[in-house]
Design a protein around this motif. Structure first.
Motif, PDB file in Angstrom:
ATOM      1  N   GLY A  51       0.817  -1.210   0.000  1.00  0.00           N
ATOM      2  CA  GLY A  51       0.000   0.000   0.000  1.00  0.00           C
ATOM      3  C   GLY A  51       0.850   1.258   0.000  1.00  0.00           C
ATOM      4  O   GLY A  51       1.698   1.438   0.868  1.00  0.00           O
ATOM      5  N   GLY A  53       0.041   4.612   0.379  1.00  0.00           N
ATOM      6  CA  GLY A  53      -0.520   5.860   0.925  1.00  0.00           C
ATOM      7  C   GLY A  53       0.410   6.380   2.018  1.00  0.00           C
ATOM      8  O   GLY A  53       1.542   5.907   2.167  1.00  0.00           O
ATOM      9  N   ALA A  87      -8.742  16.093   1.669  1.00  0.00           N
ATOM     10  CA  ALA A  87      -8.865  17.554   1.703  1.00  0.00           C
ATOM     11  C   ALA A  87      -7.578  18.233   2.157  1.00  0.00           C
ATOM     12  O   ALA A  87      -7.497  19.457   2.165  1.00  0.00           O
ATOM     13  CB  ALA A  87     -10.016  17.955   2.623  1.00  0.00           C
ATOM     14  N   VAL A 224      -1.277  -6.955  -4.871  1.00  0.00           N
ATOM     15  CA  VAL A 224      -1.067  -8.241  -4.193  1.00  0.00           C
ATOM     16  C   VAL A 224      -2.411  -8.959  -4.145  1.00  0.00           C
ATOM     17  O   VAL A 224      -3.406  -8.407  -3.679  1.00  0.00           O
ATOM     18  CB  VAL A 224      -0.518  -8.017  -2.768  1.00  0.00           C
ATOM     19  N   ASN A 254      -5.457  -0.180   4.338  1.00  0.00           N
ATOM     20  CA  ASN A 254      -6.550   0.541   4.983  1.00  0.00           C
ATOM     21  C   ASN A 254      -7.927   0.234   4.368  1.00  0.00           C
ATOM     22  O   ASN A 254      -8.276  -0.929   4.220  1.00  0.00           O
ATOM     23  CB  ASN A 254      -6.236   2.040   4.963  1.00  0.00           C
ATOM     24  N   ASN A 388      -1.743   8.763  10.205  1.00  0.00           N
ATOM     25  CA  ASN A 388      -1.125   7.667   9.452  1.00  0.00           C
ATOM     26  C   ASN A 388       0.339   7.937   9.115  1.00  0.00           C
ATOM     27  O   ASN A 388       1.104   7.002   8.915  1.00  0.00           O
ATOM     28  CB  ASN A 388      -1.948   7.348   8.204  1.00  0.00           C
TER      29      ASN A 388
HETATM   30  C1  LIG Z   1     -12.316  12.956   0.220  1.00  0.00           C
HETATM   31  C2  LIG Z   1     -11.495  12.679   1.440  1.00  0.00           C
HETATM   32  C3  LIG Z   1     -11.151  13.731   2.280  1.00  0.00           C
HETATM   33  C4  LIG Z   1     -10.343  13.488   3.392  1.00  0.00           C
HETATM   34  N1  LIG Z   1      -9.892  14.571   4.090  1.00  0.00           N
HETATM   35  C5  LIG Z   1      -8.971  14.393   5.071  1.00  0.00           C
HETATM   36  C6  LIG Z   1      -8.383  15.512   5.708  1.00  0.00           C
HETATM   37  O1  LIG Z   1      -8.631  16.668   5.351  1.00  0.00           O
HETATM   38  N2  LIG Z   1      -7.513  15.276   6.724  1.00  0.00           N
HETATM   39  C7  LIG Z   1      -7.171  14.011   7.124  1.00  0.00           C
HETATM   40  O2  LIG Z   1      -6.369  13.864   8.050  1.00  0.00           O
HETATM   41  N3  LIG Z   1      -7.686  12.922   6.500  1.00  0.00           N
HETATM   42  C8  LIG Z   1      -8.567  13.081   5.483  1.00  0.00           C
HETATM   43  N4  LIG Z   1      -9.056  11.990   4.816  1.00  0.00           N
HETATM   44  C9  LIG Z   1      -8.617  10.654   5.247  1.00  0.00           C
HETATM   45  C10 LIG Z   1      -7.201  10.335   4.738  1.00  0.00           C
HETATM   46  O3  LIG Z   1      -7.097  10.623   3.372  1.00  0.00           O
HETATM   47  C11 LIG Z   1      -6.885   8.853   4.972  1.00  0.00           C
HETATM   48  O4  LIG Z   1      -7.087   8.554   6.328  1.00  0.00           O
HETATM   49  C12 LIG Z   1      -5.462   8.490   4.650  1.00  0.00           C
HETATM   50  O5  LIG Z   1      -5.095   8.964   3.386  1.00  0.00           O
HETATM   51  C13 LIG Z   1      -5.277   6.977   4.698  1.00  0.00           C
HETATM   52  O6  LIG Z   1      -3.948   6.689   4.353  1.00  0.00           O
HETATM   53  P1  LIG Z   1      -3.487   5.175   4.189  1.00  0.00           P
HETATM   54  O7  LIG Z   1      -2.091   5.184   3.730  1.00  0.00           O
HETATM   55  O8  LIG Z   1      -3.783   4.423   5.426  1.00  0.00           O
HETATM   56  O9  LIG Z   1      -4.449   4.558   3.107  1.00  0.00           O
HETATM   57  P2  LIG Z   1      -4.600   4.870   1.545  1.00  0.00           P
HETATM   58  O10 LIG Z   1      -4.088   6.197   1.182  1.00  0.00           O
HETATM   59  O11 LIG Z   1      -6.029   4.580   1.215  1.00  0.00           O
HETATM   60  O12 LIG Z   1      -3.634   3.823   0.878  1.00  0.00           O
HETATM   61  C14 LIG Z   1      -3.921   2.457   0.755  1.00  0.00           C
HETATM   62  C15 LIG Z   1      -3.238   2.016  -0.525  1.00  0.00           C
HETATM   63  O13 LIG Z   1      -3.226   0.590  -0.585  1.00  0.00           O
HETATM   64  C16 LIG Z   1      -3.311   0.230  -1.954  1.00  0.00           C
HETATM   65  N5  LIG Z   1      -3.739  -1.162  -2.017  1.00  0.00           N
HETATM   66  C17 LIG Z   1      -4.940  -1.674  -1.639  1.00  0.00           C
HETATM   67  N6  LIG Z   1      -4.957  -3.002  -1.846  1.00  0.00           N
HETATM   68  C18 LIG Z   1      -3.741  -3.340  -2.360  1.00  0.00           C
HETATM   69  C19 LIG Z   1      -3.164  -4.570  -2.786  1.00  0.00           C
HETATM   70  N7  LIG Z   1      -3.847  -5.715  -2.717  1.00  0.00           N
HETATM   71  N8  LIG Z   1      -1.887  -4.571  -3.279  1.00  0.00           N
HETATM   72  C20 LIG Z   1      -1.167  -3.405  -3.332  1.00  0.00           C
HETATM   73  N9  LIG Z   1      -1.684  -2.214  -2.940  1.00  0.00           N
HETATM   74  C21 LIG Z   1      -2.958  -2.172  -2.460  1.00  0.00           C
HETATM   75  C22 LIG Z   1      -4.329   1.200  -2.507  1.00  0.00           C
HETATM   76  O14 LIG Z   1      -4.270   1.298  -3.920  1.00  0.00           O
HETATM   77  C23 LIG Z   1      -3.951   2.488  -1.790  1.00  0.00           C
HETATM   78  O15 LIG Z   1      -3.078   3.302  -2.544  1.00  0.00           O
HETATM   79  C24 LIG Z   1      -9.908  12.170   3.721  1.00  0.00           C
HETATM   80  C25 LIG Z   1     -10.279  11.111   2.886  1.00  0.00           C
HETATM   81  C26 LIG Z   1     -11.041  11.347   1.753  1.00  0.00           C
HETATM   82  C27 LIG Z   1     -11.391  10.195   0.868  1.00  0.00           C
END
Ligand SMILES: Cc1cc2nc3c(=O)[nH]c(=O)nc-3n(C[C@H](O)[C@H](O)[C@H](O)COP(=O)(O)OP(=O)(O)OC[C@H]3O[C@@H](n4cnc5c(N)ncnc54)[C@H](O)[C@@H]3O)c2cc1C
Length: 440
Positions: A51, A53, A87, A224, A254, A388
């Motif tokens: 992932g 992110g 955002a 994956v 996530n 995160n």
């Molecule tokens: C519209 C919107 C507005 C938001 N606004 C805010 C804000 O203003 N402030 C704030 O703090 N948070 C905000 N959030 C929440 C924040 O964006 C998330 O909590 C954060 O980005 C999560 O990060 P992450 O790395 O855990 O997950 P993600 O960024 O979701 O990353 C997970 C990654 O895993 C990858 N993945 C999934 N399955 C597989 C697999 N099988 N193999 C390989 N890769 C895979 C996906 O493609 C993805 O890129 C917002 C969310 C949204 C949608």
């Protein structure tokens, strides 16, 4: 932009809520995408991060900085999940206030959480600074506005709890609040001086480059499809028959986990969040809406949020998946703006996009390790930039066997029952709320 005018790829994302990087307003200013080609042969690593992110990227960065061999694989592009779609409001902690956090996590974890996550925005600022990430960081404090008297009392209590912890938060009301927001629709607000805004996709890409420079291997377009433990190692199968082996796995997927690992996926009920961006506003319009350039989210159960990008586009956002039928998301956003800033001329619209969020039963993230050598934090509940970024480094430390503060209890799993039913009910409830309460 109505759904039927979105590019085909985005339309399918709206329908299936699948990870496809939509042309959000962040694309125009995010700089060049990351060069991280898919692997074409099998590979081994000490720690496999799945992932790309904020969570996975900060984990890979920390591992590499500590000299641990790390391979990060991302199903699509870096930042393709919620990290590239949000955002960009870098807020500490969670939507819950300190007292509620202590209640949910217990006194010990609660205090650590408040201390560590309260400082997480500063950690993001430090990462941006240390790795020279050009992500338009704007250090004007974030406003959380109360939509009625009860919410103003709730915010006032939360502000008092944060202030008792020595945190730089304050309540604003009356003329001062109107000068900040340009609207008289809010009762009061908490001004959080720890918060600030970033260009989220640029931040994700900057973290990716920093991780690469530190020595982590990153590979995009590597979904994956299977993850099993075999002879003391983890074997990850990637679509297209590449096999990866690792001693440890950090699952950073996530809300996009899907079927990859049931213990992680079952922890969450997934929901959506979306943004609708105006065309760059002219000077007169900018003088009406958040005239001092702050970002704002409110206290509604399904919050409304607003912020500018560096070109003066205004993002209007809320929770839930789109699909508002013929009237379209722009019509909804126009009504939200008209309610708060009556007299604002039609701004014209530039982008519509959405992403997926994971909601846990208690509204806080969870630290899960269902099997030996497999670990992750899951469930951002809409708040995930600062948390995160912190949790990624924490997961890396755990994978490396290092001690450190633990703001969350380690759990084998925390399944939520009746997820499909909850998701459908939530989706419907959010849609109704968004089109009634938020607009009246
Ligand atoms: C519209 C919107 C507005 C938001 N606004 C805010 C804000 O203003 N402030 C704030 O703090 N948070 C905000 N959030 C929440 C924040 O964006 C998330 O909590 C954060 O980005 C999560 O990060 P992450 O790395 O855990 O997950 P993600 O960024 O979701 O990353 C997970 C990654 O895993 C990858 N993945 C999934 N399955 C597989 C697999 N099988 N193999 C390989 N890769 C895979 C996906 O493609 C993805 O890129 C917002 C969310 C949204 C949608």
């Amino acid at each position: 932009m109505p759904e039927d005018r979105l590019p085909r790829r985005d339309r399918s994302a709206l329908a299936a809520a699948e990870p496809a990087l939509p042309a959000s307003m962040w694309h125009a200013t995010a700089g060049a995408p990351i060069a991280a080609p898919a692997l074409t042969t099998d590979a081994s690593t000490e720690v496999l991060v799945i992932g790309g992110g904020f969570n996975g990227l900060t984990a890979a960065l920390r591992l590499a900085e500590c000299g641990t061999d790390a391979l990060l694989v991302e199903a699509g592009e870096i930042g393709e999940g919620a990290s590239g779609r949000n955002a960009g409001m870098v807020n500490p902690g969670q939507f819950l206030g300190p007292d509620e956090i202590r209640k949910v996590l217990g006194a010990d974890h609660g205090e650590v959480f408040l201390r560590e996550l309260g400082a997480a925005p500063a950690l993001v600022a430090d990462l941006i600074d240390r790795h020279r990430i050009d992500c338009h960081a704007d250090f004007r404090p974030v406003i959380r506005a109360a939509h009625d008297a009860a919410s103003a009392a709730m915010l006032s209590a939360q502000t008092g709890q944060w202030a008792a912890l020595g945190q730089p938060v304050e309540m604003v009301r009356g003329a001062e609040l109107r000068a900040l927001t340009g609207s008289n629709r809010w009762e009061a607000a908490m001004l959080d001086r720890r918060g600030f805004t970033i260009q989220p996709l640029a931040y994700a890409r900057g973290l990716a480059r920093a991780a690469q420079r530190a020595g982590a291997r990153l590979a995009q377009r590597m979904p994956v499809t299977g993850l099993v433990r075999e002879n003391g190692l983890w074997r990850a199968q990637v679509r297209g028959c590449v096999t990866l082996r690792a001693r440890k796995v950090i699952l950073a997927t996530n809300a996009y986990t899907g079927a990859l690992h049931p213990a992680f996926a079952q922890t969450l009920v997934t929901s959506g969040a979306f943004g609708v961006a105006t065309q760059p506003l002219d000077t007169a319009a900018r003088a009406m809406v958040l005239p001092q350039g702050h970002s704002l989210y409110d206290t509604h159960k399904i919050p409304l949020f607003f912020r500018y990008d560096p070109e003066g586009r205004l993002m209007v956002g809320s929770l839930g998946f789109l699909g508002d039928g013929r009237r379209g998301p722009e019509a909804w956003a126009a009504r939200a703006l008209a309610r708060l800033w009556p007299g604002l001329p039609d701004p014209g619209w530039s982008h519509v996009w959405q992403g997926t969020l994971g909601l846990t039963s208690h509204g806080m993230p969870r630290l899960i390790s269902p099997e030996d050598g497999l670990i992750g934090t899951i469930g951002c509940n809409g708040r995930g930039i600062a948390p995160n970024s912190y949790f990624g480094a924490m997961l890396a430390d755990i994978a490396m066997g290092r001690d450190g503060p633990r703001p969350l209890p380690l759990e084998p799993a925390a399944p939520r029952p009746a997820r499909a039913m909850r998701r459908a009910a939530l989706d419907l409830g959010m849609r109704i709320y968004r089109n009634t309460t938020l607009l009246t």
